[in-house]
Scaffold this motif. Sequence first.
Motif, PDB file in Angstrom:
ATOM      1  N   VAL A  11     -22.761 -56.881  23.653  1.00 53.79           N
ATOM      2  CA  VAL A  11     -23.006 -55.410  23.373  1.00 53.79           C
ATOM      3  C   VAL A  11     -23.195 -54.517  24.540  1.00 53.79           C
ATOM      4  N   GLY A  12     -23.810 -55.051  25.772  1.00 53.63           N
ATOM      5  CA  GLY A  12     -24.079 -54.099  26.697  1.00 53.63           C
ATOM      6  C   GLY A  12     -23.026 -54.159  27.596  1.00 53.63           C
ATOM      7  N   PRO A  13     -23.036 -53.339  29.079  1.00 53.55           N
ATOM      8  CA  PRO A  13     -21.889 -53.499  29.965  1.00 53.55           C
ATOM      9  C   PRO A  13     -22.166 -54.947  30.636  1.00 53.55           C
ATOM     10  N   VAL A  14     -20.699 -55.237  31.061  1.00 51.14           N
ATOM     11  CA  VAL A  14     -20.529 -56.510  31.845  1.00 51.14           C
ATOM     12  C   VAL A  14     -20.318 -56.355  33.327  1.00 51.14           C
ATOM     13  N   GLY A  27     -18.882 -54.504  23.949  1.00 50.29           N
ATOM     14  CA  GLY A  27     -19.066 -53.255  23.409  1.00 50.29           C
ATOM     15  C   GLY A  27     -19.556 -52.159  24.328  1.00 50.29           C
ATOM     16  N   ALA A  28     -19.067 -52.494  25.767  1.00 48.47           N
ATOM     17  CA  ALA A  28     -19.552 -51.425  26.716  1.00 48.47           C
ATOM     18  C   ALA A  28     -18.730 -51.538  27.837  1.00 48.47           C
ATOM     19  N   SER A  29     -18.887 -50.836  28.893  1.00 53.25           N
ATOM     20  CA  SER A  29     -18.037 -50.896  30.047  1.00 53.25           C
ATOM     21  C   SER A  29     -18.015 -52.370  30.779  1.00 53.25           C
ATOM     22  N   GLY A  37      -5.644 -64.996  25.929  1.00 54.82           N
ATOM     23  CA  GLY A  37      -6.097 -64.782  24.418  1.00 54.82           C
ATOM     24  C   GLY A  37      -6.121 -63.491  23.905  1.00 54.82           C
ATOM     25  N   THR A  38      -7.328 -62.974  23.566  1.00 52.39           N
ATOM     26  CA  THR A  38      -7.655 -61.575  23.102  1.00 52.39           C
ATOM     27  C   THR A  38      -8.929 -61.099  23.791  1.00 52.39           C
ATOM     28  N   PHE A  39      -8.526 -59.670  24.486  1.00 50.43           N
ATOM     29  CA  PHE A  39      -9.691 -59.183  25.210  1.00 50.43           C
ATOM     30  C   PHE A  39      -9.799 -57.985  24.627  1.00 50.43           C
ATOM     31  N   HIS A  40     -10.954 -57.426  24.166  1.00 42.80           N
ATOM     32  CA  HIS A  40     -11.233 -56.252  23.450  1.00 42.80           C
ATOM     33  C   HIS A  40     -12.358 -55.642  24.106  1.00 42.80           C
ATOM     34  N   THR A  41     -12.401 -54.306  24.450  1.00 45.01           N
ATOM     35  CA  THR A  41     -13.654 -53.746  25.250  1.00 45.01           C
ATOM     36  C   THR A  41     -13.474 -52.417  24.510  1.00 45.01           C
ATOM     37  N   THR A  42     -14.608 -51.907  24.257  1.00 44.54           N
ATOM     38  CA  THR A  42     -14.838 -50.409  23.613  1.00 44.54           C
ATOM     39  C   THR A  42     -15.253 -49.535  24.690  1.00 44.54           C
ATOM     40  N   GLY A  43     -15.554 -49.905  25.942  1.00 43.45           N
ATOM     41  CA  GLY A  43     -15.656 -49.323  27.316  1.00 43.45           C
ATOM     42  C   GLY A  43     -14.783 -49.333  28.312  1.00 43.45           C
TER      43      GLY A  43
END
Length: 253
Positions: free
Chosen positions: A70-73, A88-90, A100-106
């Motif tokens: 959920v938080g930044p990585v 879910g973050a930066s 594979g599949t890499f999805h980030t909202t940040g």
Amino acid sequence: MSGPSGRAGPVREAGTVRHDSIHATSWELAGLAKVQGDVDVGTVAVKGLLSVGGKVVADRLSLDGTFDSVGPVDVHETLEVDGTTRLGASVRAGSLRSRGTFHTTGPLRVDRGLFVEGLLEAPSVAATLFELTGGAEIPGELVAAGVVRARFRADSRLGEVRAQRVELHGPSTSLVPTLLRTVFGGAAAVHVDRIEAGSVELSAVDVGFVRADAVVLGAGAHVTTVEGTIVRRHPSSRVGPESRSPPPHGLFR
């Protein structure tokens, strides 16, 4: 006993585990882990599923399976993921390799090389070197200090691409052999709004605007506007606006 950084000693686990948070010099997991809060670990190696409710800070992280956060990585050195990654973050990493599949909202920022085999979805990307084989959805900026190189295997869309050198190659007609794409434009499977670079090489992609010193248009490339010198051009490439007529009645795109 915790060290000066607040990290405890190494942790090795198997099966299904839960933590409020985890702070360790290293963490090895074979199984499923849910962390309610933050992860602060020197080296993380997971085979299975890792779900984190807070932020992730690590020196190195490798995961084979599913990674949700959920938080930044923030991975200072190497981030390697093989499977499904949903963030879910930066995201920031020294280097990143995804299969594979890499999805980030940040936003995604990589200090050195970013290598993708599969699907990448991010609002914006910055790296020194960007290489992709697969598909990408990056509506914002894709910026590289050196080279952006992509060989697309699926429908993709990029916003603005900026680099010293840009090489984008869309699916060949043998990879998208459907009647509709053959008739109505297979090159439209990959669309880029804008490219600015020293040199650009394109094939089977649709680009709105290109500004470069040297431009190579390969088979199936279409560019609406070019500012620069076209040094080589395939007979099937096109330059200029194109109108796309609707398909005949009874056919759908």
